[in-house]
Scaffold this motif. Structure first.
Motif, PDB file in Angstrom:
ATOM      1  N   LYS A   1       0.825  -1.210   0.000  1.00  0.00           N
ATOM      2  CA  LYS A   1       0.000   0.000   0.000  1.00  0.00           C
ATOM      3  C   LYS A   1       0.858   1.258   0.000  1.00  0.00           C
ATOM      4  O   LYS A   1       0.620   2.197  -0.780  1.00  0.00           O
ATOM      5  N   VAL A   2       1.864   1.285   0.855  1.00  0.00           N
ATOM      6  CA  VAL A   2       2.735   2.456   0.956  1.00  0.00           C
ATOM      7  C   VAL A   2       3.506   2.670  -0.345  1.00  0.00           C
ATOM      8  O   VAL A   2       3.611   3.802  -0.839  1.00  0.00           O
ATOM      9  N   LEU A   3       4.037   1.589  -0.903  1.00  0.00           N
ATOM     10  CA  LEU A   3       4.766   1.716  -2.165  1.00  0.00           C
ATOM     11  C   LEU A   3       3.851   2.195  -3.287  1.00  0.00           C
ATOM     12  O   LEU A   3       4.258   3.002  -4.138  1.00  0.00           O
ATOM     13  N   SER A   4       2.619   1.722  -3.283  1.00  0.00           N
ATOM     14  CA  SER A   4       1.649   2.148  -4.288  1.00  0.00           C
ATOM     15  C   SER A   4       1.346   3.640  -4.160  1.00  0.00           C
ATOM     16  O   SER A   4       1.262   4.365  -5.160  1.00  0.00           O
ATOM     17  N   GLU A   5       1.197   4.101  -2.921  1.00  0.00           N
ATOM     18  CA  GLU A   5       0.934   5.528  -2.684  1.00  0.00           C
ATOM     19  C   GLU A   5       2.087   6.390  -3.182  1.00  0.00           C
ATOM     20  O   GLU A   5       1.877   7.403  -3.862  1.00  0.00           O
ATOM     21  N   ILE A   6       3.309   5.982  -2.849  1.00  0.00           N
ATOM     22  CA  ILE A   6       4.470   6.765  -3.276  1.00  0.00           C
ATOM     23  C   ILE A   6       4.584   6.761  -4.794  1.00  0.00           C
ATOM     24  O   ILE A   6       4.867   7.794  -5.416  1.00  0.00           O
ATOM     25  N   ALA A   7       4.336   5.604  -5.406  1.00  0.00           N
ATOM     26  CA  ALA A   7       4.426   5.495  -6.867  1.00  0.00           C
ATOM     27  C   ALA A   7       3.399   6.381  -7.561  1.00  0.00           C
ATOM     28  O   ALA A   7       3.689   6.977  -8.606  1.00  0.00           O
ATOM     29  N   SER A   8       2.195   6.486  -6.973  1.00  0.00           N
ATOM     30  CA  SER A   8       1.153   7.325  -7.574  1.00  0.00           C
ATOM     31  C   SER A   8       1.460   8.812  -7.395  1.00  0.00           C
ATOM     32  O   SER A   8       1.028   9.646  -8.199  1.00  0.00           O
ATOM     33  N   GLU A   9       2.214   9.133  -6.360  1.00  0.00           N
ATOM     34  CA  GLU A   9       2.572  10.532  -6.085  1.00  0.00           C
ATOM     35  C   GLU A   9       3.848  10.964  -6.790  1.00  0.00           C
ATOM     36  O   GLU A   9       4.093  12.156  -6.974  1.00  0.00           O
ATOM     37  N   ASN A  10       4.671   9.973  -7.176  1.00  0.00           N
ATOM     38  CA  ASN A  10       5.977  10.288  -7.755  1.00  0.00           C
ATOM     39  C   ASN A  10       6.233   9.328  -8.921  1.00  0.00           C
ATOM     40  O   ASN A  10       6.580   8.171  -8.718  1.00  0.00           O
ATOM     41  N   LYS A  11       6.065   9.804 -10.137  1.00  0.00           N
ATOM     42  CA  LYS A  11       6.199   8.949 -11.316  1.00  0.00           C
ATOM     43  C   LYS A  11       7.629   8.437 -11.490  1.00  0.00           C
ATOM     44  O   LYS A  11       7.855   7.329 -11.989  1.00  0.00           O
ATOM     45  N   GLU A  12       8.609   9.232 -11.072  1.00  0.00           N
ATOM     46  CA  GLU A  12       9.995   8.789 -11.179  1.00  0.00           C
ATOM     47  C   GLU A  12      10.244   7.607 -10.240  1.00  0.00           C
ATOM     48  O   GLU A  12      10.952   6.657 -10.588  1.00  0.00           O
ATOM     49  N   PHE A  13       9.647   7.669  -9.051  1.00  0.00           N
ATOM     50  CA  PHE A  13       9.750   6.563  -8.102  1.00  0.00           C
ATOM     51  C   PHE A  13       9.143   5.295  -8.723  1.00  0.00           C
ATOM     52  O   PHE A  13       9.711   4.204  -8.612  1.00  0.00           O
ATOM     53  N   ALA A  14       7.996   5.455  -9.371  1.00  0.00           N
ATOM     54  CA  ALA A  14       7.321   4.307  -9.997  1.00  0.00           C
ATOM     55  C   ALA A  14       8.206   3.659 -11.054  1.00  0.00           C
ATOM     56  O   ALA A  14       8.220   2.429 -11.215  1.00  0.00           O
ATOM     57  N   THR A  15       8.969   4.478 -11.765  1.00  0.00           N
ATOM     58  CA  THR A  15       9.867   3.961 -12.801  1.00  0.00           C
ATOM     59  C   THR A  15      11.085   3.279 -12.195  1.00  0.00           C
ATOM     60  O   THR A  15      11.546   2.237 -12.677  1.00  0.00           O
ATOM     61  N   ASP A  16      11.599   3.834 -11.105  1.00  0.00           N
ATOM     62  CA  ASP A  16      12.822   3.314 -10.486  1.00  0.00           C
ATOM     63  C   ASP A  16      12.583   2.063  -9.634  1.00  0.00           C
ATOM     64  O   ASP A  16      13.491   1.254  -9.445  1.00  0.00           O
ATOM     65  N   LEU A  17      11.370   1.904  -9.106  1.00  0.00           N
ATOM     66  CA  LEU A  17      11.090   0.838  -8.145  1.00  0.00           C
ATOM     67  C   LEU A  17      11.174  -0.558  -8.778  1.00  0.00           C
ATOM     68  O   LEU A  17      10.674  -0.801  -9.867  1.00  0.00           O
ATOM     69  N   GLU A  18      11.808  -1.473  -8.045  1.00  0.00           N
ATOM     70  CA  GLU A  18      11.827  -2.883  -8.435  1.00  0.00           C
ATOM     71  C   GLU A  18      11.659  -3.742  -7.186  1.00  0.00           C
ATOM     72  O   GLU A  18      12.452  -3.649  -6.249  1.00  0.00           O
ATOM     73  N   LEU A  19      10.598  -4.550  -7.178  1.00  0.00           N
ATOM     74  CA  LEU A  19      10.373  -5.513  -6.101  1.00  0.00           C
ATOM     75  C   LEU A  19      10.931  -6.852  -6.548  1.00  0.00           C
ATOM     76  O   LEU A  19      10.387  -7.502  -7.437  1.00  0.00           O
ATOM     77  N   LYS A  20      12.025  -7.263  -5.931  1.00  0.00           N
ATOM     78  CA  LYS A  20      12.722  -8.473  -6.361  1.00  0.00           C
ATOM     79  C   LYS A  20      12.473  -9.573  -5.326  1.00  0.00           C
ATOM     80  O   LYS A  20      12.988  -9.529  -4.214  1.00  0.00           O
ATOM     81  N   LEU A  21      11.680 -10.565  -5.683  1.00  0.00           N
ATOM     82  CA  LEU A  21      11.333 -11.668  -4.785  1.00  0.00           C
ATOM     83  C   LEU A  21      12.030 -12.932  -5.266  1.00  0.00           C
ATOM     84  O   LEU A  21      11.753 -13.436  -6.345  1.00  0.00           O
ATOM     85  N   VAL A  22      12.940 -13.437  -4.432  1.00  0.00           N
ATOM     86  CA  VAL A  22      13.780 -14.572  -4.807  1.00  0.00           C
ATOM     87  C   VAL A  22      13.401 -15.784  -3.965  1.00  0.00           C
ATOM     88  O   VAL A  22      13.478 -15.740  -2.739  1.00  0.00           O
ATOM     89  N   GLY A  23      12.983 -16.872  -4.609  1.00  0.00           N
ATOM     90  CA  GLY A  23      12.574 -18.074  -3.895  1.00  0.00           C
ATOM     91  C   GLY A  23      11.107 -18.378  -4.130  1.00  0.00           C
ATOM     92  O   GLY A  23      10.454 -17.788  -4.996  1.00  0.00           O
ATOM     93  N   ALA A  24      10.573 -19.306  -3.324  1.00  0.00           N
ATOM     94  CA  ALA A  24       9.169 -19.699  -3.457  1.00  0.00           C
ATOM     95  C   ALA A  24       8.258 -18.575  -2.958  1.00  0.00           C
ATOM     96  O   ALA A  24       8.407 -18.100  -1.840  1.00  0.00           O
ATOM     97  N   VAL A  25       7.325 -18.165  -3.803  1.00  0.00           N
ATOM     98  CA  VAL A  25       6.416 -17.065  -3.471  1.00  0.00           C
ATOM     99  C   VAL A  25       4.980 -17.521  -3.679  1.00  0.00           C
ATOM    100  O   VAL A  25       4.639 -18.055  -4.737  1.00  0.00           O
TER     101      VAL A  25
END
Length: 428
Positions: free
Chosen positions: A264-288
């Protein structure tokens, strides 16, 4: 004076995951501290995760004993290999359980007490009694889960009159998934009786967290020592920082370990800051879990998500060192306060800022504070979490995102082995 210790463990290379690393690393350094290890393992185990890279770390000069094990999971896999591996990894999704999964959980919880390796106890005791006639040891060490291995140690202690150390990598009846095993009243009571008997009859107990020590002290007067998991010093890793604002989680993410507050917090920041949305990467390694992936996508973060399956331990370490931020997540439940994921200690070695979420009173928080390695948040700390992420992002853009850690060397595998060796010499 050298002490000879028999170590009874289920997880051993080529097993992958955190369960194998604790005693593999102890064994690696024991001889530096006058402990001669003899390792007893199953000959034909069913490992849900395999990592051949660990095989090269086994010291060539140690004695390894093996005896066959009958694995119920092999037969369960004939019905549903995917579900069997999922359950054996501890990934239990209450909301999306099929009939087969419910049946396997019921059988696992009520017919295999304390766990699916109970059938290995009797043949192991018989085998080791004969083996130890000509290969004398000074003490016995069992490590669980699977906690059935403690029953081997308890019987050998009684029959051979040898000191016995019981090592608990995780709690027994207070582990988060214990309640999901669909236990009958009689089965639940039997678990508690076994747990109490092991705790009271062992000569020494070792646990991996202060909270587990507090819980066990209510059940026994046996001495209890906290020796956490740790990290291996790696001199051959040369970090290449991710060019994205990467937030990396290494290891399994269970359905109930879902930090919706973070999405939720990351989504809020991304909607408020387009550059943040472009730079953000959620990297999940392993069983998800699919539940985790759906939650991230529902938060509008699909383009930022990068799921990576299981990788070798060496690859995981590189990813940790390269990430901008490292993520630790525990369930928002009181019984997970004692859980300190093994990844946390490797995160310390990576010396990248750590963001951790979990229940109030978590043992994770104390380690982060002691080492100055990151910040801990409960699932109610939304504003504080958002503020820290914005601070870290600004530092990332400025090229100054870093931390100054403190006393992390106390958690190195060699230093922890020094502590375990001292305990063995004292108990034996």
């Amino acid at each position: 004076m050298v002490k000879r210790a028999l170590i009874i463990t289920y997880y051993w290379p080529p097993a992958g995951g955190p369960g194998v690393q604790r005693w593999l690393k102890f064994v690696k350094y024991f001889k530096e501290f006058d402990i001669e290890p003899v390792v007893y393992i199953p000959e034909n185990p069913h490992y849900p995760i395999v990592d051949e890279s660990f095989v090269s770390e086994i010291p060539l000069d140690i004695k390894i004993l093996k005896h066959p094990i009958k694995e119920p999971y092999r037969f369960a896999g004939m019905l549903s290999k995917k579900k069997t591996n999922t359950i054996s990894k501890g990934i239990i999704n209450k909301k999306e359980q099929s009939f087969i999964e419910k049946a396997m959980l019921y059988v696992r919880g009520n017919f295999f007490i304390p766990d699916a390796r109970i059938g290995w106890v009797k043949p192991s005791v018989a085998f080791l009694k004969k083996e130890l006639v000509n290969n004398l040891v000074d003490c016995i060490i069992t490590t669980g889960p699977p906690h059935s291995l403690h029953l081997i140690g308890m019987q050998l202690q009684k029959q051979l009159n040898l000191p016995w150390i019981a090592d608990f990598r995780d709690p027994w009846t207070t582990i988060h998934y214990h309640k999901e095993l669909k236990l009958s009243k009689a089965a639940a009571q039997k678990h508690k009786q076994m747990e109490t008997e092991v705790l009271q009859k062992a000569d020494q107990i070792v646990v991996t967290s202060p909270t587990t020590k507090k819980e066990f002290k209510q059940l026994t007067n046996t001495p209890i020592e906290v020796i956490t998991n740790g990290y291996e010093v790696s001199e051959d890793i040369y970090p290449i920082p991710d060019t994205s604002f990467s937030i990396a989680h290494i290891g399994s993410l269970l359905s109930e370990r879902n930090p919706k507050i973070l999405w939720k917090v990351l989504s809020e920041i991304a909607s408020e800051n387009k550059e943040f949305a472009t730079d953000l990467e959620l990297k999940l390694v392993g069983a998800v879990s699919e539940t985790i992936i759906s939650s991230i996508e529902d938060a509008g973060l699909k383009t930022a998500l990068k799921t990576i399956g299981y990788v070798t331990h060496a690859e995981a370490l590189k990813m940790q060192h390269n990430a901008q931020l490292l993520l630790v997540v525990e369930m928002d439940r009181p019984e997970t306060r004692a859980i300190i994921p093994g990844k946390l200690f490797e995160y310390l070695a990576a010396q990248r800022p750590i963001i951790a979420l979990g229940p109030k009173g978590s043992d994770i928080q104390e380690i982060l504070q002691q080492t100055h390695s990151g910040q801990f948040f409960t699932y109610q700390d939304e504003e504080a979490l958002k503020e820290l992420l914005l601070t870290h992002y600004k530092a990332f853009k400025d090229g100054t995102l870093s931390i100054q850690t403190n006393a992390i060397e106390n958690y190195s595998r060699r230093e922890l082995t020094r502590k375990m060796a001292a305990l063995i010499r004292s108990a034996c």
